[in-house]
Design a protein around this motif. Structure first.
Motif, PDB file in Angstrom:
ATOM      1  N   HIS A 271      -3.290   1.112  11.885  1.00  0.00           N
ATOM      2  CA  HIS A 271      -2.638   1.001  10.574  1.00  0.00           C
ATOM      3  C   HIS A 271      -3.471   1.657   9.482  1.00  0.00           C
ATOM      4  CE1 HIS A 271      -5.135  -2.133   8.569  1.00  0.00           C
ATOM      5  NE2 HIS A 271      -5.373  -2.522   9.819  1.00  0.00           N
TER       6      HIS A 271
ATOM      7  N   LEU B  94       5.909   5.836  -1.993  1.00  0.00           N
ATOM      8  CA  LEU B  94       6.969   5.870  -0.989  1.00  0.00           C
ATOM      9  C   LEU B  94       7.966   4.748  -1.218  1.00  0.00           C
ATOM     10  CD1 LEU B  94       4.745   6.606   2.125  1.00  0.00           C
ATOM     11  CD2 LEU B  94       6.266   8.206   0.969  1.00  0.00           C
TER      12      LEU B  94
ATOM     13  N   VAL C  62       9.874   1.938   0.280  1.00  0.00           N
ATOM     14  CA  VAL C  62       9.648   1.103   1.466  1.00  0.00           C
ATOM     15  C   VAL C  62      10.436  -0.188   1.318  1.00  0.00           C
ATOM     16  CG1 VAL C  62       7.927  -0.041   2.904  1.00  0.00           C
ATOM     17  CG2 VAL C  62       7.330   2.067   1.683  1.00  0.00           C
TER      18      VAL C  62
ATOM     19  N   ASP D 120       1.558   4.266  -2.878  1.00  0.00           N
ATOM     20  CA  ASP D 120       1.423   5.702  -2.625  1.00  0.00           C
ATOM     21  C   ASP D 120       2.672   6.484  -3.043  1.00  0.00           C
ATOM     22  OD1 ASP D 120      -1.116   5.396  -1.613  1.00  0.00           O
ATOM     23  OD2 ASP D 120      -0.472   5.317   0.485  1.00  0.00           O
TER      24      ASP D 120
ATOM     25  N   GLN E  32       0.826  -1.204   0.000  1.00  0.00           N
ATOM     26  CA  GLN E  32       0.000   0.000   0.000  1.00  0.00           C
ATOM     27  C   GLN E  32       0.864   1.259   0.000  1.00  0.00           C
ATOM     28  OE1 GLN E  32      -2.441  -0.560   3.470  1.00  0.00           O
ATOM     29  NE2 GLN E  32      -4.022  -1.729   2.381  1.00  0.00           N
ATOM     30  N   LEU E  33       1.890   1.262   0.844  1.00  0.00           N
ATOM     31  CA  LEU E  33       2.758   2.430   0.928  1.00  0.00           C
ATOM     32  C   LEU E  33       3.559   2.624  -0.359  1.00  0.00           C
ATOM     33  CD1 LEU E  33       4.053   2.062   4.600  1.00  0.00           C
ATOM     34  CD2 LEU E  33       2.313   3.651   3.742  1.00  0.00           C
ATOM     35  N   ARG E  34       4.025   1.534  -0.953  1.00  0.00           N
ATOM     36  CA  ARG E  34       4.733   1.640  -2.223  1.00  0.00           C
ATOM     37  C   ARG E  34       3.809   2.176  -3.318  1.00  0.00           C
ATOM     38  NH1 ARG E  34       8.102  -4.119  -2.135  1.00  0.00           N
ATOM     39  NH2 ARG E  34       9.866  -3.369  -0.856  1.00  0.00           N
TER      40      ARG E  34
ATOM     41  N   ALA F 111      -1.522   6.269   6.328  1.00  0.00           N
ATOM     42  CA  ALA F 111      -1.331   7.136   5.159  1.00  0.00           C
ATOM     43  C   ALA F 111      -1.567   8.590   5.519  1.00  0.00           C
ATOM     44  CB  ALA F 111      -2.246   6.694   4.023  1.00  0.00           C
TER      45      ALA F 111
ATOM     46  N   LEU G 181       1.313   9.983   7.649  1.00  0.00           N
ATOM     47  CA  LEU G 181       2.494  10.288   6.852  1.00  0.00           C
ATOM     48  C   LEU G 181       2.322  11.586   6.085  1.00  0.00           C
ATOM     49  CD1 LEU G 181       3.299   6.706   5.512  1.00  0.00           C
ATOM     50  CD2 LEU G 181       4.643   8.023   7.163  1.00  0.00           C
TER      51      LEU G 181
END
Length: 436
Positions: A422, A371, A373, A369, A365-367, A426, A429
């Motif tokens: 969790h 980022l 990671v 977005d 999920q973060l990747r 997002a 951050l």
């Protein structure tokens, strides 16, 4: 098994250093309104036989391909550019301002600043004959050096003009009393004069009936005269040179970087007008960059179907990297740039192995977005994972463990910790750690 002589392996740190130079080249070129292009690594050898000159032909990596064609790995870009523009010249509005950062190959003796493969910045302007274009090129070369951290104390542009040497022959021989081949021979001797014994240079000038001392004296005298901001000193080819200096470079505040030196003529046969080379003032390195006008090349390459005034220059990465290493403030600037482009912004520490599926969901999920990671691919103790986070250059660690669905966020620089759900990561951050 080792790499071939003169070729490089780019381990991660070496690759980062190379990418730093390439990134600065691209940034400055685009700042000047240039657009990027590229061409093939392999070309027919006839492309280089047509106009590059004898010395370069002896440095080609050339072979017969499986189709029976005699081909060569590109040693420079100008012939490729000329071929490309000749093929589709009508498709582009003039003037063209193009640049590229390709890899080149030359089979030559290895020494400091010279390898058999190298990356080189190339910039060209096609379709503009005024000295304003020459000034734009010189300004671009200067800014390429300045963005890397170099100042006027560390480098200079040695500026000259091949066409001015025709005035010298007129002075010595008289109008119409020399052939184009005489000028070519004179320029060839001047180009090598700094690198060979004076006796050899004089021997090469004897067939022209010219004394080396006269060449040196004339070059020194005119190098001083054209720097005087008085148009009465310039006529003929000197008028363009004078305009380049005082109408186009001086208003930009760049004359402190320029040294007029008529001993610079460039070796390749296709140059026709103003030429320049960039040197470190300590003269520890080979030329850092070089180029000039080649107004006749497009006509030659297209068999006179098209004709456009043109000029360009190249700047290689090998000698430039040496100078960066030897200049503390330039090296510090490079190291700071590399440090900011670490492997990861965030490291996911999996404190409970049974939570790995949840951690992987979070990673993806973060990747998504945008980022950077990273996480440990195998089960490791938490301390080992923190070490990996530090090595990756991460600024944040997110612990996924027994607190799930809450995660613990740790800012490595301050050791500050915070627990959140969790699902709110997002937003946290975006709002709390905007540097990511």
């Amino acid at each position: 098994m080792q790499s071939l002589p003169g070729f490089r392996d780019f381990y991660p740190n070496d690759c980062a250093r190379r990418n730093y130079i390439l990134a600065q080249w691209r940034e400055v070129a685009r700042r000047y309104g240039f657009v990027e292009y590229d061409g093939p690594v392999l070309e027919p050898i006839e492309l280089y036989e047509k106009k590059s000159g004898g010395e370069l032909l002896g440095q080609l990596f050339d072979f017969m391909d499986k189709g029976g064609r005699h081909v060569a790995m590109r040693p420079e870009m100008t012939p490729t550019l000329a071929r490309m523009v000749a093929a589709r010249e009508k498709d582009f509005k003039k003037p063209l301002k193009w640049f590229c950062c390709p890899q080149f190959f030359r089979y030559e003796k290895q020494q400091r600043g010279r390898l058999r493969e190298f990356y080189q910045f190339n910039a060209d302007i096609l379709g503009e004959s005024s000295p304003a274009a020459d000034a734009e090129m010189i300004a671009l070369a200067i800014d390429l050096m300045r963005v890397l951290g170099f100042t006027e104390k560390e480098f200079a542009v040695r500026l000259s003009s091949r066409e001015i040497w025709s005035s010298f022959l007129v002075e010595k021989r008289g109008v119409g009393r020399f052939e184009p081949s005489d000028l070519d021979q004179l320029l060839a001797v001047i180009d090598k004069a700094e690198r060979q014994k004076e006796s050899l240079s004089q021997k090469q000038l004897d067939p022209l009936g010219i004394k080396l001392h006269d060449v040196q004296s004339w070059a020194a005298e005119w190098s001083q005269r054209v720097f005087v901001a008085d148009s009465t000193v310039a006529s003929g080819p000197l008028a363009r040179f004078h305009e380049l200096l005082h109408a186009h470079l001086e208003p930009r505040g760049l004359l402190n970087y320029v040294e007029v030196d008529f001993s610079i003529v460039r070796g390749l046969a296709y140059y026709t007008g103003a030429v320049f080379e960039v040197f470190d003032r300590g003269r520890k390195e080979r030329a850092l960059a070089g180029g000039g006008r080649y107004d006749e090349l497009l006509a030659v390459m297209s068999n006179r179907k098209i004709s456009l005034p043109a000029l360009g220059f190249g700047m290689g990465d090998v000698v430039l990297a040496n100078l960066i290493d030897d200049t503390p403030h330039a090296r510090s600037r490079m190291e700071s740039w590399i440090a900011q482009r670490h492997a990861a912004d965030i490291f996911i520490v999996i404190a409970k192995e049974e939570r790995r599926p949840d951690a992987l969901t979070l990673v993806q999920q973060l990747r998504s977005d945008g980022l950077r990671v990273d996480f440990s691919l195998g089960a490791l103790k938490v301390a080992k994972q923190f070490q990996a986070a530090d090595q990756a250059g991460a600024s944040l660690v997110i612990l996924v463990g027994q607190e799930w669905p809450q995660v613990k966020i740790k800012v490595l620089a301050t050791r500050q910790e915070e627990e959140i759900l969790h699902t709110g990561l997002a937003d946290w951050l975006r709002n709390r750690h905007k540097s990511l």
